[in-house]
Motif scaffolding. Structure first.
Motif, PDB file in Angstrom:
ATOM      1  N   ALA A  41       0.831  -1.205   0.000  1.00 54.30           N
ATOM      2  CA  ALA A  41       0.000   0.000   0.000  1.00 54.30           C
ATOM      3  C   ALA A  41       0.866   1.256   0.000  1.00 54.30           C
ATOM      4  CB  ALA A  41      -0.935   0.002   1.201  1.00 54.30           C
ATOM      5  N   ASP A  42       1.959   1.249   0.778  1.00 51.57           N
ATOM      6  CA  ASP A  42       2.885   2.396   0.786  1.00 51.57           C
ATOM      7  C   ASP A  42       3.415   2.663  -0.610  1.00 51.57           C
ATOM      8  OD1 ASP A  42       2.784   3.068   3.501  1.00 51.57           O
ATOM      9  OD2 ASP A  42       4.228   1.494   4.013  1.00 51.57           O
ATOM     10  N   PHE A  43       3.818   1.583  -1.297  1.00 54.88           N
ATOM     11  CA  PHE A  43       4.321   1.747  -2.659  1.00 54.88           C
ATOM     12  C   PHE A  43       3.220   2.212  -3.598  1.00 54.88           C
ATOM     13  CE2 PHE A  43       7.780  -0.968  -1.103  1.00 54.88           C
ATOM     14  CZ  PHE A  43       8.867  -0.307  -1.637  1.00 54.88           C
ATOM     15  N   GLY A  44       1.998   1.770  -3.365  1.00 55.54           N
ATOM     16  CA  GLY A  44       0.884   2.205  -4.197  1.00 55.54           C
ATOM     17  C   GLY A  44       0.604   3.684  -4.045  1.00 55.54           C
ATOM     18  N   TYR A  45       0.574   4.162  -2.796  1.00 58.46           N
ATOM     19  CA  TYR A  45       0.343   5.593  -2.562  1.00 58.46           C
ATOM     20  C   TYR A  45       1.466   6.443  -3.162  1.00 58.46           C
ATOM     21  CZ  TYR A  45      -3.717   5.092   0.498  1.00 58.46           C
ATOM     22  OH  TYR A  45      -4.969   4.841   0.981  1.00 58.46           O
ATOM     23  N   TYR A  46       2.702   5.973  -2.977  1.00 53.12           N
ATOM     24  CA  TYR A  46       3.811   6.752  -3.528  1.00 53.12           C
ATOM     25  C   TYR A  46       3.790   6.743  -5.058  1.00 53.12           C
ATOM     26  CZ  TYR A  46       8.371   8.520  -4.712  1.00 53.12           C
ATOM     27  OH  TYR A  46       9.378   9.260  -5.270  1.00 53.12           O
ATOM     28  N   ALA A  47       3.392   5.620  -5.664  1.00 60.85           N
ATOM     29  CA  ALA A  47       3.319   5.553  -7.123  1.00 60.85           C
ATOM     30  C   ALA A  47       2.328   6.573  -7.651  1.00 60.85           C
ATOM     31  CB  ALA A  47       2.915   4.150  -7.562  1.00 60.85           C
ATOM     32  N   ILE A 240      -5.197   0.214  -4.722  1.00 58.13           N
ATOM     33  CA  ILE A 240      -3.908   0.736  -4.282  1.00 58.13           C
ATOM     34  C   ILE A 240      -2.903  -0.395  -4.087  1.00 58.13           C
ATOM     35  CG2 ILE A 240      -4.241   0.661  -1.779  1.00 58.13           C
ATOM     36  CD1 ILE A 240      -2.826   3.623  -3.798  1.00 58.13           C
ATOM     37  N   ILE A 241      -3.383  -1.605  -3.739  1.00 50.58           N
ATOM     38  CA  ILE A 241      -2.499  -2.758  -3.566  1.00 50.58           C
ATOM     39  C   ILE A 241      -1.949  -3.215  -4.917  1.00 50.58           C
ATOM     40  CG2 ILE A 241      -2.325  -5.138  -2.763  1.00 50.58           C
ATOM     41  CD1 ILE A 241      -2.657  -3.172  -0.517  1.00 50.58           C
ATOM     42  N   VAL A 242      -2.835  -3.325  -5.916  1.00 54.97           N
ATOM     43  CA  VAL A 242      -2.409  -3.724  -7.264  1.00 54.97           C
ATOM     44  C   VAL A 242      -1.429  -2.708  -7.827  1.00 54.97           C
ATOM     45  CG1 VAL A 242      -3.174  -4.113  -9.641  1.00 54.97           C
ATOM     46  CG2 VAL A 242      -4.503  -5.029  -7.744  1.00 54.97           C
ATOM     47  N   LEU A 243      -1.714  -1.415  -7.592  1.00 59.98           N
ATOM     48  CA  LEU A 243      -0.799  -0.374  -8.042  1.00 59.98           C
ATOM     49  C   LEU A 243       0.562  -0.529  -7.379  1.00 59.98           C
ATOM     50  CD1 LEU A 243      -0.098   2.259  -9.504  1.00 59.98           C
ATOM     51  CD2 LEU A 243      -1.195   3.518  -7.645  1.00 59.98           C
ATOM     52  N   GLY A 244       0.558  -0.834  -6.076  1.00 61.84           N
ATOM     53  CA  GLY A 244       1.816  -1.034  -5.361  1.00 61.84           C
ATOM     54  C   GLY A 244       2.601  -2.206  -5.911  1.00 61.84           C
ATOM     55  N   GLU A 245       1.910  -3.304  -6.235  1.00 58.69           N
ATOM     56  CA  GLU A 245       2.579  -4.479  -6.804  1.00 58.69           C
ATOM     57  C   GLU A 245       3.205  -4.154  -8.153  1.00 58.69           C
ATOM     58  OE1 GLU A 245      -0.228  -8.018  -4.873  1.00 58.69           O
ATOM     59  OE2 GLU A 245      -0.620  -7.252  -6.895  1.00 58.69           O
ATOM     60  N   PHE A 246       2.431  -3.500  -9.009  1.00 58.86           N
ATOM     61  CA  PHE A 246       2.927  -3.187 -10.349  1.00 58.86           C
ATOM     62  C   PHE A 246       4.059  -2.165 -10.292  1.00 58.86           C
ATOM     63  CE2 PHE A 246       2.673  -0.727 -14.361  1.00 58.86           C
ATOM     64  CZ  PHE A 246       2.937  -1.762 -15.249  1.00 58.86           C
ATOM     65  N   ARG A 248       6.141  -1.523  -7.833  1.00 63.02           N
ATOM     66  CA  ARG A 248       7.370  -2.014  -7.226  1.00 63.02           C
ATOM     67  C   ARG A 248       8.193  -2.806  -8.236  1.00 63.02           C
ATOM     68  NH1 ARG A 248      11.328  -0.868  -4.297  1.00 63.02           N
ATOM     69  NH2 ARG A 248      10.830   0.369  -6.087  1.00 63.02           N
ATOM     70  N   THR A 249       7.498  -3.617  -9.053  1.00 62.21           N
ATOM     71  CA  THR A 249       8.195  -4.410 -10.065  1.00 62.21           C
ATOM     72  C   THR A 249       8.694  -3.525 -11.195  1.00 62.21           C
ATOM     73  OG1 THR A 249       6.680  -6.223  -9.559  1.00 62.21           O
ATOM     74  CG2 THR A 249       8.023  -6.440 -11.540  1.00 62.21           C
ATOM     75  N   LYS A 250       7.804  -2.708 -11.745  1.00 63.76           N
ATOM     76  CA  LYS A 250       8.187  -1.820 -12.850  1.00 63.76           C
ATOM     77  C   LYS A 250       9.155  -0.745 -12.380  1.00 63.76           C
ATOM     78  CE  LYS A 250       6.198   0.786 -16.701  1.00 63.76           C
ATOM     79  NZ  LYS A 250       6.864   2.091 -16.516  1.00 63.76           N
ATOM     80  N   GLY A 251       8.921  -0.252 -11.155  1.00 65.29           N
ATOM     81  CA  GLY A 251       9.806   0.784 -10.621  1.00 65.29           C
ATOM     82  C   GLY A 251      11.225   0.291 -10.428  1.00 65.29           C
ATOM     83  N   PHE A 252      11.365  -0.967 -10.018  1.00 63.87           N
ATOM     84  CA  PHE A 252      12.691  -1.548  -9.847  1.00 63.87           C
ATOM     85  C   PHE A 252      13.433  -1.574 -11.179  1.00 63.87           C
ATOM     86  CE2 PHE A 252      15.548  -5.251  -9.743  1.00 63.87           C
ATOM     87  CZ  PHE A 252      16.323  -4.928  -8.639  1.00 63.87           C
ATOM     88  N   THR A 326       5.583 -10.837 -14.244  1.00 63.45           N
ATOM     89  CA  THR A 326       5.509  -9.420 -14.622  1.00 63.45           C
ATOM     90  C   THR A 326       6.896  -8.857 -14.898  1.00 63.45           C
ATOM     91  OG1 THR A 326       3.538  -9.140 -13.244  1.00 63.45           O
ATOM     92  CG2 THR A 326       4.689  -7.144 -13.910  1.00 63.45           C
ATOM     93  N   MET A 327       7.858  -9.172 -14.014  1.00 61.32           N
ATOM     94  CA  MET A 327       9.227  -8.705 -14.232  1.00 61.32           C
ATOM     95  C   MET A 327       9.808  -9.292 -15.501  1.00 61.32           C
ATOM     96  SD  MET A 327      12.629  -8.895 -11.795  1.00 61.32           S
ATOM     97  CE  MET A 327      12.157  -7.469 -10.808  1.00 61.32           C
ATOM     98  N   ARG A 328       9.522 -10.569 -15.765  1.00 59.53           N
ATOM     99  CA  ARG A 328      10.054 -11.214 -16.969  1.00 59.53           C
ATOM    100  C   ARG A 328       9.520 -10.526 -18.234  1.00 59.53           C
ATOM    101  NH1 ARG A 328       9.677 -16.357 -15.298  1.00 59.53           N
ATOM    102  NH2 ARG A 328      11.870 -16.369 -14.714  1.00 59.53           N
TER     103      ARG A 328
END
Length: 491
Positions: A41-47, A240-246, A248-252, A326-328
């Motif tokens: 959720a933190d990553f989702g809000y920041y995204a 917000i959770i799905v956004l955080g997941e996406f 974090r992977t794409k952001g990395f 997703t990363m692949r």
């Protein structure tokens, strides 16, 4: 324009690459720590927050720095006018974001983002005026100096942000990191560029800056929407959770891609701007540039594609393992994104800013249409859409530039495929690993170790197999570093 300028580019790339590797290692380490401290959720809000901030950043900078680099002859009045415009624009968009923070936060997610938007607005002024000092260093080809400045600023800000995150700061730790980083970049850049700003407005200079920077500003605004539209749509129509997941992977992956893209932006653009009148130089530099990308970044793609699970386990943590596919998929963006950024450098250096604007608009429209249809299909489909759009936009830019500089598409693709031919046995090896092994942690570690060792061996001892451009342009630099290491070993 002599081809010695391309040699200068290679030297700049070499200096930037050293700093980029260090920056990349530190940024990955920071991401790894943050991924274990903060929630999805933190990553989702920041995204969601970052997607708005990036758009306002592109407006506040307004292409003024690029106008300084691109202009052949420059005066103190021109620089001071650019600084004054940058300050005024930074102030204007700071106030605008403050006024719209309530409306934007309610539209994107909810009112919980209002105060964070107020906080990030405070960085727009230093970000805007820093573009002047940074561009002056790029114009003087001080790539290594600015790279060190970026590295120092990021290390200091990251340490403070991690401490704050450990003490329960949540996604505000990212805001703190960004604020300190921008402030330090501004202070250090002005100090080492030796530029002392003055408020001067010369109408003739304003017209010159706006004529180039105006189209570039519009282009960057639309381009920012394009790069953020997946996050904006997920925040609005997803969770917000799905956004955080996406994110974090794409952001990395984006953090790594952006590091390398910045190398080409800071080295190619200023040198190409100086050689824009020589069509022979431009054609030669373009072929060599895309060949080097194929030779070097194909390996980066393979490492991420075949080792997604291990990379996630080490750098993000086990809770993110469901994002391996997703990363692949997103790893395919590595090549297309860097190819596209190089093509952008050539387009902007030749002052084809109107076409650049058109491609940004097309990217944004295409992204909106595609994401609108796939937004409910799952993260993997969104990742595939990102790859498809990146490829299509790169192809359009490539065709336009090839026409303008009189290079056939066949010649370009032959150069790309020749630069990638060394990867064929590695692709076969990686595919066998994916299909015929159980993929426990031990097998993954052994595979990535042997795979990396074989790649390093190829680059060091089979340079002709990697490609002629790599052998002629980069390998002499690699060999020089090897000789230096041998000297230390002897001593």
């Amino acid at each position: 324009m002599s081809t010695n300028n391309f040699d200068k580019t290679i030297k700049g790339l070499s200096a930037q690459t050293i700093v980029t590797i260090l920056s990349g290692i530190i940024e990955i380490l920071v991401f790894s720590i943050m991924s274990r401290i903060l929630s999805k959720a933190d990553f989702g809000y920041y995204a969601a927050l970052n997607s708005i901030f990036v758009i306002f950043q592109s407006l506040s900078e307004a292409g003024i720095g690029a106008a300084i680099i691109q202009k052949k002859e420059i005066t103190n009045n021109y620089i001071n006018t650019a600084f004054s415009l940058a300050f005024l624009l930074g102030t204007f968009f700071t106030l605008l974001l403050l006024l719209l923070s309530n409306l934007i936060s309610s539209t994107i997610i909810d009112k919980s983002l209002e105060f964070p938007l107020v906080l990030v607005s405070m960085t727009l002024i230093p970000f805007s005026i820093n573009s002047i000092a940074r561009s002056l260093m790029m114009r003087e080809l001080d790539f290594f100096k600015y790279g060190i400045i970026k590295l120092v600023a990021y290390i200091v800000s990251a340490i403070v942000a991690i401490i704050y995150a450990f003490n329960g700061g949540g996604f505000y730790a990212f805001i703190l990191l960004n604020f300190i980083n921008v402030l330090l970049l501004m202070i250090l850049s002005f100090y080492f560029s030796r530029y002392r700003p003055k408020f001067v407005i010369k109408i003739g200079n304003v017209r010159s800056i706006v004529n180039f920077g105006g189209w570039l500003t519009l282009s960057r605004l639309i381009f920012s929407f394009y790069r953020q539209i997946d996050k904006l749509m997920l925040s609005k129509y997803g969770s917000i959770i799905v956004l955080g997941e996406f994110y974090r992977t794409k952001g990395f992956l984006d953090s790594i891609i952006n590091q390398f893209e910045s190398i080409f932006d800071t080295t190619l653009f200023p040198i190409l701007s100086k050689g824009q009148d020589s069509s022979i130089f431009i054609r030669s530099a373009f072929i060599k540039s895309i060949s080097l990308v194929g030779s070097v970044f194909m390996s980066l793609f393979m490492l991420f594609f075949f080792n997604a699970e291990l990379i996630i386990t080490i750098f993000l943590g086990d809770k993110w393992l469901d994002q391996a596919l997703t990363m692949r998929i997103l790893s395919c963006v590595i090549l297309f994104s860097i190819y596209s950024r190089i093509t952008d450098c050539f387009i902007r250096s030749l002052a084809y800013v109107k076409f650049y604007f058109c491609t940004c608009v097309l990217s944004c429209v295409l992204s909106f249409v595609v994401f609108y249809y796939v937004i409910d299909w799952g993260i993997e489909w969104i990742a595939a859409a990102v790859v498809l759009i990146s490829f299509v936009i790169f192809l359009i830019k490539l065709c336009y530039l090839a026409y303008k500089v009189d290079i056939t598409i066949i010649v370009i693709f032959k150069s790309i495929f020749k630069s990638m031919k060394y990867s064929i046995p590695y692709l076969m090896l990686g595919t066998l690993f994916l299909f015929y092994f159980n993929h426990n942690i031990g097998e993954r570690i052994v595979f990535v170790f042997l795979f990396s060792l074989m790649l390093i061996f190829t680059y060091l001892f089979l340079p002709r197999f990697v490609g002629e451009v790599y052998y002629n342009q980069l390998y002499p630099i690699v060999r020089k570093y090897i000789n230096v290491l041998k000297m230390f070993k002897v001593e």
